[in-house]
Design a protein around this motif. Sequence first.
Motif, PDB file in Angstrom:
ATOM      1  N   SER A  19      26.817   3.725  28.291  1.00  0.00           N
ATOM      2  CA  SER A  19      27.274   4.156  26.974  1.00  0.00           C
ATOM      3  C   SER A  19      28.145   5.391  27.173  1.00  0.00           C
ATOM      4  N   ALA A  20      28.934   5.730  26.187  1.00  0.00           N
ATOM      5  CA  ALA A  20      29.819   6.885  26.296  1.00  0.00           C
ATOM      6  C   ALA A  20      29.016   8.158  26.563  1.00  0.00           C
ATOM      7  N   ASN A  21      29.463   8.910  27.554  1.00  0.00           N
ATOM      8  CA  ASN A  21      28.888  10.209  27.914  1.00  0.00           C
ATOM      9  C   ASN A  21      27.426  10.137  28.346  1.00  0.00           C
ATOM     10  N   GLY A  56      34.724   8.677  24.598  1.00  0.00           N
ATOM     11  CA  GLY A  56      33.912   9.320  25.608  1.00  0.00           C
ATOM     12  C   GLY A  56      34.098   8.665  26.966  1.00  0.00           C
ATOM     13  N   VAL A  57      33.599   9.324  27.963  1.00  0.00           N
ATOM     14  CA  VAL A  57      33.680   8.845  29.342  1.00  0.00           C
ATOM     15  C   VAL A  57      32.523   7.896  29.637  1.00  0.00           C
ATOM     16  N   ARG A  58      32.822   6.816  30.358  1.00  0.00           N
ATOM     17  CA  ARG A  58      31.804   5.826  30.752  1.00  0.00           C
ATOM     18  C   ARG A  58      31.821   5.661  32.266  1.00  0.00           C
ATOM     19  N   VAL A 114      34.923   5.688  36.985  1.00  0.00           N
ATOM     20  CA  VAL A 114      34.726   6.362  35.701  1.00  0.00           C
ATOM     21  C   VAL A 114      35.958   6.100  34.862  1.00  0.00           C
ATOM     22  N   GLY A 115      35.759   5.815  33.573  1.00  0.00           N
ATOM     23  CA  GLY A 115      36.883   5.564  32.690  1.00  0.00           C
ATOM     24  C   GLY A 115      36.479   5.726  31.235  1.00  0.00           C
TER      25      GLY A 115
END
Length: 86
Positions: free
Chosen positions: A58-60, A1-3, A84-85
């Motif tokens: 956290s992811a997303n 997911g994106v963080r 963002v990564g």
Amino acid sequence: GVRNYITSVHIVAQALATASTVVIRDGASGTVILRVPVPTTGTPNGMSIQLPTPLKSSANKLLELAMETLSATGGVFVNVSGYVGA
């Protein structure tokens, strides 16, 4: 997911009726991952915090910025930089 990653925080505050605290949370109303006190005298010259190890969500999840205590007078202005990564 994106963080979301935060590498620096800059806070400028006017004189406040009540001392307060700026918080950054992991998610909406989530866990506080950074807490910065803001005095009643404010921070007329600003306060910069460099984070060599970035704060990450956290992811997303979003990173939420909030004040723990509101003041009847004065304002608090916050600028956050990062990326963002995965």
